[in-house]
Scaffold this motif. Sequence first.
Motif, PDB file in Angstrom:
ATOM      1  N   GLY A 107      38.637  55.730  38.422  1.00 31.17           N
ATOM      2  CA  GLY A 107      39.940  56.169  39.234  1.00 31.17           C
ATOM      3  C   GLY A 107      40.487  55.239  40.493  1.00 31.17           C
ATOM      4  N   HIS A 108      39.402  54.759  40.725  1.00 37.19           N
ATOM      5  CA  HIS A 108      39.215  52.879  42.162  1.00 37.19           C
ATOM      6  C   HIS A 108      40.955  52.689  41.766  1.00 37.19           C
ATOM      7  CE1 HIS A 108      34.694  54.121  42.809  1.00 37.19           C
ATOM      8  NE2 HIS A 108      35.765  55.244  43.394  1.00 37.19           N
ATOM      9  N   GLN A 109      41.879  53.056  42.097  1.00 33.26           N
ATOM     10  CA  GLN A 109      43.372  52.539  42.099  1.00 33.26           C
ATOM     11  C   GLN A 109      44.192  51.974  43.088  1.00 33.26           C
ATOM     12  OE1 GLN A 109      43.564  50.574  38.905  1.00 33.26           O
ATOM     13  NE2 GLN A 109      41.369  51.301  38.523  1.00 33.26           N
ATOM     14  N   PRO A 110      44.556  50.903  43.597  1.00 29.39           N
ATOM     15  CA  PRO A 110      46.203  50.584  44.155  1.00 29.39           C
ATOM     16  C   PRO A 110      46.756  52.263  44.147  1.00 29.39           C
ATOM     17  CG  PRO A 110      45.624  48.675  42.989  1.00 29.39           C
ATOM     18  CD  PRO A 110      45.113  49.815  41.917  1.00 29.39           C
ATOM     19  N   PRO A 111      47.405  52.411  45.890  1.00 27.06           N
ATOM     20  CA  PRO A 111      47.181  51.369  46.637  1.00 27.06           C
ATOM     21  C   PRO A 111      46.825  51.329  47.951  1.00 27.06           C
ATOM     22  CG  PRO A 111      48.918  53.199  46.790  1.00 27.06           C
ATOM     23  CD  PRO A 111      48.032  53.712  45.678  1.00 27.06           C
ATOM     24  N   ASN A 112      45.783  53.008  48.713  1.00 28.93           N
ATOM     25  CA  ASN A 112      44.824  52.923  49.228  1.00 28.93           C
ATOM     26  C   ASN A 112      43.744  51.945  49.152  1.00 28.93           C
ATOM     27  OD1 ASN A 112      47.028  54.127  50.300  1.00 28.93           O
ATOM     28  ND2 ASN A 112      46.596  56.375  49.598  1.00 28.93           N
ATOM     29  N   TRP A 113      43.170  51.095  49.543  1.00 28.54           N
ATOM     30  CA  TRP A 113      41.884  49.932  50.546  1.00 28.54           C
ATOM     31  C   TRP A 113      40.971  51.259  50.260  1.00 28.54           C
ATOM     32  CZ3 TRP A 113      38.439  51.494  53.534  1.00 28.54           C
ATOM     33  CH2 TRP A 113      38.812  51.655  55.270  1.00 28.54           C
ATOM     34  N   TYR A 114      40.719  52.138  50.970  1.00 30.83           N
ATOM     35  CA  TYR A 114      39.993  52.854  50.839  1.00 30.83           C
ATOM     36  C   TYR A 114      39.799  53.722  49.121  1.00 30.83           C
ATOM     37  CZ  TYR A 114      43.625  56.778  52.445  1.00 30.83           C
ATOM     38  OH  TYR A 114      44.644  57.242  52.417  1.00 30.83           O
ATOM     39  N   ILE A 115      40.083  53.953  48.323  1.00 31.01           N
ATOM     40  CA  ILE A 115      40.454  53.847  47.472  1.00 31.01           C
ATOM     41  C   ILE A 115      39.709  53.095  46.443  1.00 31.01           C
ATOM     42  CG2 ILE A 115      41.185  55.410  44.798  1.00 31.01           C
ATOM     43  CD1 ILE A 115      41.090  57.879  47.290  1.00 31.01           C
ATOM     44  N   GLN A 116      40.493  52.098  46.580  1.00 27.53           N
ATOM     45  CA  GLN A 116      40.570  51.305  45.433  1.00 27.53           C
ATOM     46  C   GLN A 116      39.448  49.920  45.188  1.00 27.53           C
ATOM     47  OE1 GLN A 116      43.822  47.705  45.867  1.00 27.53           O
ATOM     48  NE2 GLN A 116      43.248  46.766  45.155  1.00 27.53           N
ATOM     49  N   PHE A 117      38.784  50.312  46.523  1.00 25.15           N
ATOM     50  CA  PHE A 117      37.591  49.434  47.042  1.00 25.15           C
ATOM     51  C   PHE A 117      36.549  50.440  47.584  1.00 25.15           C
ATOM     52  CE2 PHE A 117      41.185  45.707  47.555  1.00 25.15           C
ATOM     53  CZ  PHE A 117      40.679  45.222  46.858  1.00 25.15           C
ATOM     54  N   GLY A 118      36.682  51.432  46.664  1.00 29.68           N
ATOM     55  CA  GLY A 118      35.734  52.461  46.414  1.00 29.68           C
ATOM     56  C   GLY A 118      34.241  52.307  45.884  1.00 29.68           C
ATOM     57  N   MET A 119      33.096  52.235  45.850  1.00 31.98           N
ATOM     58  CA  MET A 119      31.950  52.163  45.606  1.00 31.98           C
ATOM     59  C   MET A 119      31.732  53.295  45.781  1.00 31.98           C
ATOM     60  SD  MET A 119      30.631  48.934  47.804  1.00 31.98           S
ATOM     61  CE  MET A 119      30.917  49.614  49.700  1.00 31.98           C
ATOM     62  N   ASP A 120      31.378  53.822  44.425  1.00 29.87           N
ATOM     63  CA  ASP A 120      30.264  55.835  44.344  1.00 29.87           C
ATOM     64  C   ASP A 120      29.024  55.123  43.757  1.00 29.87           C
ATOM     65  OD1 ASP A 120      32.193  56.883  44.014  1.00 29.87           O
ATOM     66  OD2 ASP A 120      33.156  56.829  42.239  1.00 29.87           O
TER      67      ASP A 120
END
Length: 174
Positions: free
Chosen positions: A27-40
């Motif tokens: 689910g770590h997809q664009p457009p928001n950097w804080y989602i896309q570049f998330g590390m769980d």
Amino acid sequence: MASFDIDLSNPFPSGFTGGLGGPNQGGHQPPNWYIQFGMDLGADEGTQIFAAFDAHITKLTPHDPGADTQKVYGAQLFMRAPNDMMGGFYTHLTDVPPELAVDSQVSRGDLLGTVLRFDPTPPHLHLALVEIIGGAPGGTYQGVDLYKLFLDTANTDTVTTVTFSQDGSPPLVG
């Protein structure tokens, strides 16, 4: 722009249980950097979460259990390094110390809260990092992938110097 170094520590010097996915995965997809570049980063409910770098808090949304959803739950904390050229986003935490607020200064290793469990999702910290090319405000936000670094340093007190070049290239882990 001149490059700069930041010392990073793992938010889990203990209690880390495993990686649950990194940038551009699941689910770590664009457009928001804080989602896309998330590390769980997995950890049991109640595991303490610590600041990975020196920073000042720029936004804090306290945990409101009534507002929790499958994707957005727990407190949300945005913070930036003292030079305003690197930032981080932490979410899925609770028990944020009451003295933390917007403009609070935190040092690497300071307690930020604890891992919140929200079934059926495995308990974890969502952490995303960004380089702010040109600095904030007004700089260009470039998400960075340091997932391997955080996996490799979990459950240790290792301090790693990371160099940000301010040119859009990936940071150098040294």
